[in-house]
Design a protein around this motif. Structure first.
Motif, PDB file in Angstrom:
ATOM      1  N   ASN A 100       0.799  -1.235   0.000  1.00 18.21           N
ATOM      2  CA  ASN A 100       0.000   0.000   0.000  1.00 18.21           C
ATOM      3  C   ASN A 100       0.831   1.283   0.000  1.00 18.21           C
ATOM      4  O   ASN A 100       0.305   2.357   0.239  1.00 18.21           O
ATOM      5  N   GLN A 101       2.155   1.143  -0.258  1.00 21.31           N
ATOM      6  CA  GLN A 101       3.004   2.337  -0.348  1.00 21.31           C
ATOM      7  C   GLN A 101       3.557   2.474  -1.777  1.00 21.31           C
ATOM      8  O   GLN A 101       3.222   1.685  -2.639  1.00 21.31           O
ATOM      9  N   GLN A 119      -5.323  -2.838   3.026  1.00 22.92           N
ATOM     10  CA  GLN A 119      -4.770  -4.013   3.714  1.00 22.92           C
ATOM     11  C   GLN A 119      -5.890  -4.861   4.324  1.00 22.92           C
ATOM     12  O   GLN A 119      -5.835  -6.092   4.280  1.00 22.92           O
ATOM     13  N   ILE A 133       1.597  -6.145   5.454  1.00 25.50           N
ATOM     14  CA  ILE A 133       0.462  -5.659   6.246  1.00 25.50           C
ATOM     15  C   ILE A 133       0.965  -5.022   7.540  1.00 25.50           C
ATOM     16  O   ILE A 133       1.940  -5.489   8.137  1.00 25.50           O
ATOM     17  N   GLY A 134       0.309  -3.956   7.947  1.00 29.92           N
ATOM     18  CA  GLY A 134       0.642  -3.323   9.223  1.00 29.92           C
ATOM     19  C   GLY A 134       0.097  -4.168  10.369  1.00 29.92           C
ATOM     20  O   GLY A 134      -0.999  -4.741  10.266  1.00 29.92           O
ATOM     21  N   ALA A 186       9.079  -0.851  10.863  1.00 27.36           N
ATOM     22  CA  ALA A 186       8.266   0.091  10.068  1.00 27.36           C
ATOM     23  C   ALA A 186       8.264   1.473  10.712  1.00 27.36           C
ATOM     24  O   ALA A 186       7.269   2.188  10.691  1.00 27.36           O
ATOM     25  N   GLN A 213      -5.140   3.385  11.549  1.00 27.94           N
ATOM     26  CA  GLN A 213      -5.264   2.134  10.792  1.00 27.94           C
ATOM     27  C   GLN A 213      -6.557   1.417  11.194  1.00 27.94           C
ATOM     28  O   GLN A 213      -7.148   1.714  12.224  1.00 27.94           O
ATOM     29  N   GLN A 237      -5.131   3.431   3.746  1.00 26.63           N
ATOM     30  CA  GLN A 237      -4.115   4.439   3.456  1.00 26.63           C
ATOM     31  C   GLN A 237      -4.472   5.352   2.279  1.00 26.63           C
ATOM     32  O   GLN A 237      -4.227   6.552   2.303  1.00 26.63           O
ATOM     33  N   ASN A 293       1.530   8.685  11.714  1.00 24.41           N
ATOM     34  CA  ASN A 293       2.311   7.757  10.907  1.00 24.41           C
ATOM     35  C   ASN A 293       3.793   8.108  11.013  1.00 24.41           C
ATOM     36  O   ASN A 293       4.156   9.094  11.647  1.00 24.41           O
ATOM     37  N   ASN A 294       4.608   7.275  10.358  1.00 20.85           N
ATOM     38  CA  ASN A 294       6.040   7.576  10.333  1.00 20.85           C
ATOM     39  C   ASN A 294       6.328   8.663   9.289  1.00 20.85           C
ATOM     40  O   ASN A 294       5.445   9.038   8.503  1.00 20.85           O
ATOM     41  N   VAL A 338       5.666   7.881   5.257  1.00 17.56           N
ATOM     42  CA  VAL A 338       4.298   8.008   4.739  1.00 17.56           C
ATOM     43  C   VAL A 338       3.935   9.486   4.630  1.00 17.56           C
ATOM     44  O   VAL A 338       3.346   9.939   3.640  1.00 17.56           O
TER      45      VAL A 338
HETATM   46  C1  GCU Z   1       2.862   2.388   7.403  1.00 17.34           C
HETATM   47  C2  GCU Z   1       2.972   0.910   7.525  1.00 17.34           C
HETATM   48  C3  GCU Z   1       1.909   0.258   6.684  1.00 17.34           C
HETATM   49  C4  GCU Z   1       0.576   0.798   7.091  1.00 17.34           C
HETATM   50  C5  GCU Z   1       0.541   2.277   6.937  1.00 17.34           C
HETATM   51  C6  GCU Z   1      -0.817   2.829   7.357  1.00 17.34           C
HETATM   52  O1  GCU Z   1       3.200   2.727   6.124  1.00 17.34           O
HETATM   53  O2  GCU Z   1       4.254   0.510   7.097  1.00 17.34           O
HETATM   54  O3  GCU Z   1       1.900  -1.122   6.840  1.00 17.34           O
HETATM   55  O4  GCU Z   1      -0.420   0.248   6.311  1.00 17.34           O
HETATM   56  O5  GCU Z   1       1.567   2.839   7.691  1.00 17.34           O
HETATM   57  O6  GCU Z   1      -0.863   3.660   8.252  1.00 17.34           O
HETATM   58  O7  GCU Z   1      -1.813   2.402   6.809  1.00 17.34           O
END
Ligand code: GCU
Length: 340
Positions: free
Chosen positions: A38-39, A77, A94-95, A152, A178, A199, A216-217, A220
């Motif tokens: 999903n990125q 996801q 998957i997160g 992650a 999420q 996302q 989020n990190n 993203v």
């Molecule tokens: C991060 C994480 C993903 C997650 C995403 C989100 O990118 O690595 O697995 O899906 O955040 O917030 O949806």
């Protein structure tokens, strides 16, 4: 079928230079697995998966290849994990929190302020005595195998209104989380209003004001242009949750022993490549977001947030399985404390 054919043109595809100058067309493999992501295509997990597909193709003399579908093309996801369970999509990243819908005990690894350091988290996930039963539980019930757990990043809050220093600063702010109940509860305890979604919808929701922010990190935040529409990024450091690489259990079992062993032997390289790349990706993302005008605020009362979320931790560790997982994490935290 139409959708499948339509999307077939959109994966990582063939003709990728494996680094040695030879083009490897992984789509010419006898069996091509689809891996949902999903990125973006710049993400180290994407690049590591493409490398895995090429290495698999070579190791199995073209019997298997992996095509990676980025940008949530195969669905959120929460949706795709059902396809992996049924086998209509072979693999995905998957997160952690999304796994809770299959076995709620996964929650232990998704709780706020759970891991003291990246090393502690890595230690837990390298220890099959800790994770073995948990991962086996979804093989049996859902037909899903966890191939790897990946770093992650650390998650923080961001919004369009103001820097966040105290929990009160989140008052009234609607933040995307999420798709999991634990994440909703977490943001509510932290002081905000939680809105779970996939996302792909977040940017538009931020832009239109349906959301005030998200958590989020940094990767993203920059890669999905959230920095354009939510300029205040504040280091609450509330989560370090893993991403998992999943695969349909039957499809893995159907391989010859030789091919399966060759495949599994490639997984440590994927973990190494994705995790190393992630650290660099964070630095690049921060620089790019600053360039775009985002403001990073490290003056946050982390202790106040930690106290706020304590009820979630306490109410979640409510059975012996979770207690054992929790205790194991604490052992790794002692061995690898913050800043170690
Ligand atoms: C991060 C994480 C993903 C997650 C995403 C989100 O990118 O690595 O697995 O899906 O955040 O917030 O949806």
């Amino acid at each position: 079928l139409t959708i499948t054919l339509g999307l077939a043109a959109c994966g990582s595809g063939g003709g990728i230079d494996g680094g040695d100058g030879d083009d490897i067309d992984v789509t010419s493999a006898d069996t091509v697995w689809r891996l949902a992501f999903n990125q973006t295509e710049e993400h180290p997990q994407y690049l590591a998966a493409v490398e895995l597909g090429e290495a698999l193709y070579e190791a199995t003399d073209g019997r298997y290849g992996i095509e990676v579908y980025a940008n949530e093309l195969l669905g959120t996801q929460a949706d795709v994990v059902n396809n992996v369970s049924e086998g209509s999509v072979e693999m995905m990243y998957i997160g952690g929190p999304v796994m809770e819908s299959f076995n709620e005990d996964f929650i232990v690894f998704n709780l706020p302020y759970m891991f003291a350091s990246q090393e502690a988290q890595a230690g837990v996930f390298a220890d099959t005595e800790v994770t073995g039963d948990l991962f086996a539980s979804i093989e049996e019930s859902k037909g899903i195998t966890v191939l790897a757990a990946l770093f992650a990043g650390v998650r923080n809050v961001y919004n369009a209104e103001r820097p966040v220093v105290e929990p009160e600063d989140l008052d009234g702010l609607k933040l995307r989380v999420q798709q999991s109940d634990s994440q909703v509860r977490m943001i509510e305890l932290m002081g905000g209003v939680a809105s779970p979604m996939g996302q792909g919808e977040v940017y538009t929701a931020l832009q239109s004001g349906v959301l005030d922010g998200a958590e989020n990190n940094e990767t993203v935040y920059n890669a999905l242009n959230h920095d354009e529409v939510a300029e205040y990024y504040s280091y609450t450091r509330h989560l370090m949750i893993p991403d998992y690489l999943l695969m349909n259990t039957d499809i893995l079992a159907d391989m010859s022993d030789e091919d399966r062993e060759a495949f599994q032997a490639l997984i440590p390289d994927l973990v190494e490549s994705a995790n190393t790349g992630f650290l660099e990706f964070i630095d690049e993302s921060i620089a790019a977001s600053e360039e775009a005008g985002a403001q990073f605020n490290d003056d946050v009362n982390v202790e106040a947030f930690r106290e706020r979320v304590t009820p979630l931790v306490e109410e979640s560790i409510n059975n012996p399985v979770r207690q054992d997982l929790f205790d194991a994490v604490q052992q790794y935290n002692e061995q690898f404390p913050a800043g170690s």
